[in-house]
Design an enzyme around this catalytic site. Structure first.
Site, PDB file in Angstrom:
ATOM      1  N   HIS A   1       0.860  -1.198   0.000  1.00 15.40           N
ATOM      2  CA  HIS A   1       0.000   0.000   0.000  1.00 15.40           C
ATOM      3  C   HIS A   1       0.888   1.238   0.000  1.00 15.40           C
ATOM      4  CE1 HIS A   1      -3.843   2.170   1.279  1.00 15.40           C
ATOM      5  NE2 HIS A   1      -2.918   3.114   1.196  1.00 15.40           N
ATOM      6  N   HIS A  33       1.545   5.406  -1.772  1.00 15.60           N
ATOM      7  CA  HIS A  33       1.174   6.560  -2.606  1.00 15.60           C
ATOM      8  C   HIS A  33       2.438   7.147  -3.217  1.00 15.60           C
ATOM      9  CE1 HIS A  33      -2.956   6.714  -0.960  1.00 15.60           C
ATOM     10  NE2 HIS A  33      -2.365   6.186   0.103  1.00 15.60           N
ATOM     11  N   LEU A  34       2.551   7.071  -4.532  1.00 13.86           N
ATOM     12  CA  LEU A  34       3.742   7.608  -5.201  1.00 13.86           C
ATOM     13  C   LEU A  34       3.507   9.020  -5.725  1.00 13.86           C
ATOM     14  CD1 LEU A  34       4.959   4.450  -7.182  1.00 13.86           C
ATOM     15  CD2 LEU A  34       5.950   5.420  -5.094  1.00 13.86           C
ATOM     16  N   ARG A  35       2.252   9.466  -5.747  1.00 14.94           N
ATOM     17  CA  ARG A  35       1.921  10.766  -6.359  1.00 14.94           C
ATOM     18  C   ARG A  35       2.353  10.763  -7.827  1.00 14.94           C
ATOM     19  NH1 ARG A  35      -1.237  10.967  -2.051  1.00 14.94           N
ATOM     20  NH2 ARG A  35      -0.372  11.986  -0.216  1.00 14.94           N
ATOM     21  N   ASN A  54      -5.103   7.343  -6.185  1.00 14.62           N
ATOM     22  CA  ASN A  54      -5.804   8.605  -5.853  1.00 14.62           C
ATOM     23  C   ASN A  54      -5.027   9.836  -6.322  1.00 14.62           C
ATOM     24  OD1 ASN A  54      -3.860   8.122  -3.831  1.00 14.62           O
ATOM     25  ND2 ASN A  54      -4.995   9.284  -2.291  1.00 14.62           N
ATOM     26  N   LYS A  75      -9.166  -0.206  -6.018  1.00 14.83           N
ATOM     27  CA  LYS A  75      -9.261   0.443  -4.714  1.00 14.83           C
ATOM     28  C   LYS A  75     -10.623   1.087  -4.510  1.00 14.83           C
ATOM     29  CE  LYS A  75      -7.896   2.137  -0.778  1.00 14.83           C
ATOM     30  NZ  LYS A  75      -6.753   2.967  -0.412  1.00 14.83           N
ATOM     31  N   HIS A 133     -10.491   1.253   1.623  1.00 15.08           N
ATOM     32  CA  HIS A 133     -10.310   2.273   2.668  1.00 15.08           C
ATOM     33  C   HIS A 133     -11.540   2.145   3.564  1.00 15.08           C
ATOM     34  CE1 HIS A 133      -8.784   6.179   4.307  1.00 15.08           C
ATOM     35  NE2 HIS A 133      -9.995   6.111   4.833  1.00 15.08           N
ATOM     36  N   HIS A 189      -4.657  -0.420   5.794  1.00 17.45           N
ATOM     37  CA  HIS A 189      -4.191   0.384   6.927  1.00 17.45           C
ATOM     38  C   HIS A 189      -5.161   0.348   8.109  1.00 17.45           C
ATOM     39  CE1 HIS A 189      -6.786   3.188   4.831  1.00 17.45           C
ATOM     40  NE2 HIS A 189      -5.873   3.582   3.982  1.00 17.45           N
ATOM     41  N   LEU A 194      -4.984   9.393   7.738  1.00 20.51           N
ATOM     42  CA  LEU A 194      -6.290   8.745   7.798  1.00 20.51           C
ATOM     43  C   LEU A 194      -6.146   7.275   7.424  1.00 20.51           C
ATOM     44  CD1 LEU A 194      -8.535  11.542   6.271  1.00 20.51           C
ATOM     45  CD2 LEU A 194      -8.658  10.622   8.609  1.00 20.51           C
ATOM     46  N   ASP A 202       1.487   2.738   3.498  1.00 21.60           N
ATOM     47  CA  ASP A 202       0.654   3.927   3.306  1.00 21.60           C
ATOM     48  C   ASP A 202       1.492   5.203   3.299  1.00 21.60           C
ATOM     49  OD1 ASP A 202      -1.686   5.301   2.770  1.00 21.60           O
ATOM     50  OD2 ASP A 202      -2.231   5.521   4.877  1.00 21.60           O
ATOM     51  N   HIS A 252       2.900  14.844   1.691  1.00 18.94           N
ATOM     52  CA  HIS A 252       2.306  16.139   1.373  1.00 18.94           C
ATOM     53  C   HIS A 252       3.383  17.180   1.644  1.00 18.94           C
ATOM     54  CE1 HIS A 252      -1.911  14.811   1.002  1.00 18.94           C
ATOM     55  NE2 HIS A 252      -1.607  13.936   1.962  1.00 18.94           N
ATOM     56  N   ALA A 295      -4.037  14.968   5.323  1.00 17.93           N
ATOM     57  CA  ALA A 295      -3.740  13.692   5.986  1.00 17.93           C
ATOM     58  C   ALA A 295      -2.739  12.916   5.156  1.00 17.93           C
ATOM     59  CB  ALA A 295      -5.022  12.886   6.142  1.00 17.93           C
TER      60      ALA A 295
HETATM   61  C1  NCD Z   1      -3.518   9.216   1.903  1.00 19.40           C
HETATM   62  C2  NCD Z   1      -3.059  10.257   0.880  1.00 19.40           C
HETATM   63  O1  NCD Z   1      -2.579  11.316   1.287  1.00 19.40           O
HETATM   64  O2  NCD Z   1      -3.176   9.986  -0.318  1.00 19.40           O
HETATM   65  N1  NCD Z   1      -3.565   9.835   3.204  1.00 19.40           N
HETATM   66  C3  NCD Z   1      -3.513   9.215   4.391  1.00 19.40           C
HETATM   67  O3  NCD Z   1      -3.656   9.885   5.426  1.00 19.40           O
HETATM   68  N2  NCD Z   1      -3.326   7.924   4.499  1.00 19.40           N
HETATM   69  C4  NCD Z   1      -4.820   8.635   1.499  1.00 19.40           C
HETATM   70  C5  NCD Z   1      -5.228   7.408   2.291  1.00 19.40           C
HETATM   71  O4  NCD Z   1      -4.608   6.360   2.176  1.00 19.40           O
HETATM   72  O5  NCD Z   1      -6.205   7.499   3.057  1.00 19.40           O
HETATM   73 ZN    ZN Z   2      -3.255   5.137   1.562  1.00 15.60          ZN
END
Ligand code: NCD
Ligand code: ZN
Length: 351
Positions: free
Chosen positions: A13, A15-17, A41, A102, A139, A177, A222, A250, A254, A266
């Site tokens: 899990h 997030h690479l953006r 996302n 997802k 989620h 998560h 989150l 996860d 940011h 988050a």
């Molecule tokens: C994640 C994100 O910033 O893309 N944020 C987080 O707090 N985990 C999204 C997610 O996995 O809920």
């Molecule tokens: Zn996530």
């Protein structure tokens, strides 16, 4: 000084953006993890197999071969919406790069506005996923305004997940998560088609880290950190040896200014200290002998993929986590900033 050698882990899990974030996110993960499940996302979200394929190329183009492990492989996901066509599921399956879909309840977290408003609307897509063996990643939080933010995972289990598991007995579901003892118990006692990922921050921290004495936005993610009894239940689940639980960081960066403001985002960036932090948690429980299965076996076994064959070596040696990292032109305050860590990954690859 102690060394620990384990089969190379995967991150189920992440997030690479996109764009200028990729050099940081991709290479921090590829340093250690061979395969990563890439969350969809983005803005706009990854809705089609074609979009996932294009994103897959952008990720590989930002890989630095000098630091990445051999065979680094992004496993792509699609973002489920009320309008996802079952035919898109079939195209995703045929693409060979998409490995899961997802489910974000609409409004639950970062970039989830296009998510699912009512689970029954996606039943046709879920039927097709069940038929084709495509896992659903969830989620697990309700979004109702009248449900307290600390109760949203627990209520999601009763209202959505329990019926989902019952209605789709052949669908592989990963409860992502998890943050509560209720989620850990639900997964531990559920059918073999159900599993969960656990983040390093939910193992290391509880809501006191976020809120006691001051609001610390770099601990905000989150689902939100819960009280310490939930943290204890997650540690017991992760370190207990059950194949239902596996590693998913996860990691979700940011920019500093997007977290240190009146409506902070988050998400916690942790790729650069993830396996080291998990090792610390397992060591504290006297469960280092179970780290390999959690990090490297349970995930691929659940997804039906082969386990990695090369290994990494960790050394018990103190070092200090970096205060800040660069994501394009933005600073990111990462997990464990300025904190002492007790394990580090040795650079050389172990055959
Ligand atoms: C994640 C994100 O910033 O893309 N944020 C987080 O707090 N985990 C999204 C997610 O996995 O809920
Ligand atoms: Zn996530």
């Amino acid at each position: 000084m102690q060394d620990l050698e384990i089969t190379r882990p995967d991150d189920w899990h992440l997030h690479l953006r996109d764009g200028t974030a990729l050099p940081l996110t991709v290479n921090a993960a590829a340093r250690v993890f061979r395969r990563v499940i890439v969350m969809p996302n983005l803005k706009p979200p990854v809705l089609t197999a074609a979009a996932a394929l294009a994103y897959h190329s952008r990720i590989l183009a930002s890989l630095d071969p000098a630091s990445a492990c051999e065979g680094f492989e992004p496993l792509m996901t699609l973002y489920l919406t009320d309008r996802t066509d079952p035919a898109e599921i079939a195209r995703a399956k045929a693409s060979a790069v998409v490995h899961a879909v997802k489910l974000y309840p609409a409004g639950a977290t970062t970039n989830s506005d296009a998510g699912v408003t009512d689970i029954t609307r996606v039943y046709p897509a879920l039927e097709e996923m069940q038929r084709l063996g495509v896992p659903l990643l969830v989620h697990g939080e309700v979004t109702d305004a009248d449900i307290d933010v600390f109760d949203r995972e627990k209520v999601f289990i009763d209202r959505t997940l329990e019926p989902l598991v019952r209605d789709f007995p052949g669908l592989k579901i990963v409860f992502e998560h998890i943050t509560t003892e209720q989620a850990a118990a639900f997964v531990a006692t559920g059918p073999a088609t159900l599993a969960a990922t656990i983040t390093p921050h939910h193992l290391l921290y509880n809501r006191n880290h976020l809120l006691a004495g001051a609001v610390r936005p770099h601990f905000f993610c989150l689902p939100v950190l819960k009280r310490n009894t939930h943290q204890d239940a997650l540690v017991a689940a992760a370190t207990g040896g059950s194949p239902r639980f596996f590693l998913g960081t996860d990691s979700a960066p940011h920019a500093r200014q997007a977290k240190e403001c009146a409506a902070g985002c988050a998400g916690i960036f942790n790729s650069h200290v993830a396996i080291e932090s998990y090792a610390e948690v397992f060591a504290a429980q006297g469960a280092l002998h179970r780290l390999e299965a959690f990090a490297s076996f349970h995930g691929p076994d659940f997804y039906g993929l082969p386990r990695n064959t090369d290994r990494i070596r960790l050394r018990q040696e103190p070092w200090t986590g970096p205060d800040t990292l660069s994501m394009g032109s933005d600073p990111v305050i990462p997990m464990r900033a300025g904190e002492q860590l007790s394990w580090r990954v040795l650079a050389e690859q172990v055959a």
